[in-house]
Design an enzyme around this catalytic site. Structure first.
Site, PDB file in Angstrom:
ATOM      1  N   GLY A   4      -2.444  11.894 -78.077  1.00  0.00           N
ATOM      2  CA  GLY A   4      -2.370  13.287 -77.640  1.00  0.00           C
ATOM      3  C   GLY A   4      -2.284  13.453 -76.133  1.00  0.00           C
ATOM      4  O   GLY A   4      -1.467  14.231 -75.629  1.00  0.00           O
TER       5      GLY A   4
ATOM      6  N   ARG B 102       4.368  19.473 -84.506  1.00  0.00           N
ATOM      7  CA  ARG B 102       4.269  18.765 -85.797  1.00  0.00           C
ATOM      8  C   ARG B 102       5.040  19.485 -86.903  1.00  0.00           C
ATOM      9  O   ARG B 102       5.526  18.834 -87.832  1.00  0.00           O
ATOM     10  CB  ARG B 102       2.808  18.621 -86.202  1.00  0.00           C
TER      11      ARG B 102
ATOM     12  N   LYS C 248     -11.934   4.767 -73.421  1.00  0.00           N
ATOM     13  CA  LYS C 248     -12.792   3.691 -73.933  1.00  0.00           C
ATOM     14  C   LYS C 248     -12.053   2.403 -74.268  1.00  0.00           C
ATOM     15  O   LYS C 248     -11.018   2.439 -74.915  1.00  0.00           O
ATOM     16  CB  LYS C 248     -13.451   4.171 -75.229  1.00  0.00           C
TER      17      LYS C 248
ATOM     18  N   GLY D   5      -4.122   8.015 -83.608  1.00  0.00           N
ATOM     19  CA  GLY D   5      -4.892   6.972 -84.294  1.00  0.00           C
ATOM     20  C   GLY D   5      -4.005   6.083 -85.154  1.00  0.00           C
ATOM     21  O   GLY D   5      -4.178   4.862 -85.190  1.00  0.00           O
TER      22      GLY D   5
HETATM   23  P1  AMP Z   1      -8.619   8.622 -74.871  1.00  0.00           P
HETATM   24  O1  AMP Z   1      -8.993   9.725 -75.809  1.00  0.00           O
HETATM   25  O2  AMP Z   1      -9.379   7.353 -75.054  1.00  0.00           O
HETATM   26  O3  AMP Z   1      -7.125   8.426 -74.751  1.00  0.00           O
HETATM   27  O4  AMP Z   1      -9.092   9.118 -73.438  1.00  0.00           O
HETATM   28  C1  AMP Z   1      -8.564  10.237 -72.823  1.00  0.00           C
HETATM   29  C2  AMP Z   1      -9.567  10.793 -71.869  1.00  0.00           C
HETATM   30  O5  AMP Z   1      -9.957   9.786 -70.966  1.00  0.00           O
HETATM   31  C3  AMP Z   1      -9.023  11.933 -71.067  1.00  0.00           C
HETATM   32  O6  AMP Z   1      -9.718  13.097 -71.397  1.00  0.00           O
HETATM   33  C4  AMP Z   1      -9.278  11.514 -69.627  1.00  0.00           C
HETATM   34  O7  AMP Z   1      -9.789  12.555 -68.831  1.00  0.00           O
HETATM   35  C5  AMP Z   1     -10.327  10.429 -69.764  1.00  0.00           C
HETATM   36  N1  AMP Z   1     -10.292   9.489 -68.643  1.00  0.00           N
HETATM   37  C6  AMP Z   1      -9.237   8.784 -68.225  1.00  0.00           C
HETATM   38  N2  AMP Z   1      -9.561   8.072 -67.129  1.00  0.00           N
HETATM   39  C7  AMP Z   1     -10.861   8.351 -66.850  1.00  0.00           C
HETATM   40  C8  AMP Z   1     -11.766   7.911 -65.851  1.00  0.00           C
HETATM   41  N3  AMP Z   1     -11.395   7.072 -64.910  1.00  0.00           N
HETATM   42  N4  AMP Z   1     -13.035   8.392 -65.895  1.00  0.00           N
HETATM   43  C9  AMP Z   1     -13.418   9.267 -66.856  1.00  0.00           C
HETATM   44  N5  AMP Z   1     -12.605   9.693 -67.836  1.00  0.00           N
HETATM   45  C10 AMP Z   1     -11.335   9.257 -67.841  1.00  0.00           C
END
Ligand code: AMP
Length: 405
Positions: A361, A47, A209, A384
């Site tokens: 990230g 950054r 999520k 975000g």
């Molecule tokens: P996000 O912050 O929503 O981009 O999510 C990233 C996180 O989602 C990472 O730390 C991944 O380890 C987790 N993740 C991705 N796929 C899975 C999965 N199938 N089950 C559990 N966690 C996951």
């Protein structure tokens, strides 16, 4: 852009107040120092380097650059572990000239320092989040910041989705508030991808999520040719369409919403057909591949090889790709293959001339770890902020800049 940009400003001998995003990870410099006397250094300067084009432009135009940033979440009180002082040191090294540091952020001492600065010099002010007025967008705090400059430049794309005093409040109190070169570049790439993409255009979305990405999917479905989905968010969609998902991460409160989204997507939303499953995220536990439903007691932790092959084929034909979010628990080697394969597919599409944009990230970390960061057309510095832009929302940090005459 309909907003003023850096090139529109007269910078000569001006106090140029620049909001940068120096919210960088720090690590203890000397492990031998005592707990309450720890010194820190910058662990990742991406950054800081991203702000260099704007800073160099100000220096070359003989302006005085006065830099504002937040770092971490000190909750409105001074906290030495969130001091920007190590960032000033690091910036001095990468820009090749002295960067002054002020342990005050506002007030008469800062004013005096600025008066004594020669043209073409740099001053970094202490963390704006040491003041509660920062995140509250308090008008008095914004006015105290505005007093420090003649013109304002926002180059912090990463915080432009937040309405805080140092990016929004301050801009409303200045005669001229312009976009910095980094902010402009982000908006140009993301804006062009949404408004006039070369087709086929594919969005690759993953991560933990669905709730974080509902707005993005809803907006992009009307724009892209296809959305391909991986990561834990696939399991909410798969469960909503009648598959068993074992003990995979599912947002049960969103099942009806996910079902409605799948129905209205008219086949534009692709889900994984096979999965790498295990009973736990623990590396030591054995993983296996399963097609279709996930058995009881197992969770889906990565997309399977058939899905990797299908998604790779889809990306091969793409002319525009937007990627945000990993395909699995990529932090664990056993569940990283899907994310790595997508990183490779995005890099290959870039080589074939596709417009490729990666943000968030985790996706940026995955593409960097694979040594492919330079093989993408645009790496966004905002997670975000990028998501909110893709949702079609106006970013307050951009909206408050001065309109071009
Ligand atoms: P996000 O912050 O929503 O981009 O999510 C990233 C996180 O989602 C990472 O730390 C991944 O380890 C987790 N993740 C991705 N796929 C899975 C999965 N199938 N089950 C559990 N966690 C996951």
């Amino acid at each position: 852009m309909t907003k003023l940009s850096l090139g529109d400003l007269d910078l000569y001998a001006k106090r140029v107040l620049v909001r940068v995003d120096f919210n960088v990870p720090l690590r203890p410099k000397d492990t031998a120092t005592q707990q309450n006397n720890t010194r820190y250094e910058v662990a990742d300067d991406t950054r800081i380097r991203a702000a260099l084009p704007t800073l160099r432009t100000i220096i070359e135009a003989s302006g005085k650059a006065i830099l504002l940033s937040h770092l971490g979440r000190p909750n409105g009180v001074p906290d030495s572990q969130y001091s920007l002082s190590p960032v000033a040191e690091h910036l001095s090294d990468v820009i090749g000239q002295r960067v002054r540091f002020s342990s005050d952020t506002i007030g008469p001492v800062v004013q005096k320092t600025i008066r004594s600065m020669p043209n073409s010099s740099l001053l970094l002010l202490e963390n704006t989040r040491f003041f509660p007025g920062e995140t509250q967008n308090d008008p008095a705090f914004a006015a105290a910041l505005a007093d420090l400059g003649d013109v304002f430049v926002n180059d912090a794309f990463g915080t432009s989705h937040r309405a805080h005093a140092s990016n929004v409040g301050v801009a409303t109190k200045m005669n001229q508030a312009a976009a910095g070169l980094l902010l402009e570049r982000e908006i140009r790439h993301l804006g062009r991808a949404l408004e006039a993409p070369e087709r086929p255009m594919i969005a690759l979305l993953g991560g933990a999520k669905v709730s974080d990405k509902i707005g993005v999917i809803t907006n992009l479905i009307g724009i892209v040719d296809e959305i391909i989905i991986g990561g834990a968010m696939s399991y909410t969609f798969l469960k909503a369409s009648g598959h068993s998902t074992g003990c995979s991460l599912v947002e049960d409160s969103l099942l009806n919403h996910a079902k409605a989204m799948l129905e209205s997507a008219g086949g534009k939303l692709s889900l994984p057909k096979d999965h790498i499953i295990s009973t736990s995220i623990d590396t030591a536990s054995r993983s296996s591949i399963v097609s279709g439903s996930i058995p009881d007691g197992y969770m889906g932790l990565d997309i399977g090889p058939e899905t990797v092959a299908r998604y790779t084929r889809i990306l091969r034909n793409a002319r525009t790709i937007i990627w945000n979010g990993p395909m699995g628990v990529f932090e664990v080697d056993a569940f990283a293959a899907g994310t790595r394969a997508m990183a490779t597919a995005v890099a290959e599409a870039t080589k074939r001339g596709a417009m490729t944009i990666v943000g968030g990230g985790d996706s940026v970390a995955a593409i960097t770890e694979a040594g492919l960061a330079n093989s993408v057309r645009h790496i966004s510095t905002g997670g975000g902020a990028m998501l909110e832009f893709l949702e079609g929302k106006a970013l307050p940090g951009l909206a408050t800049l001065t309109d071009k005459a």
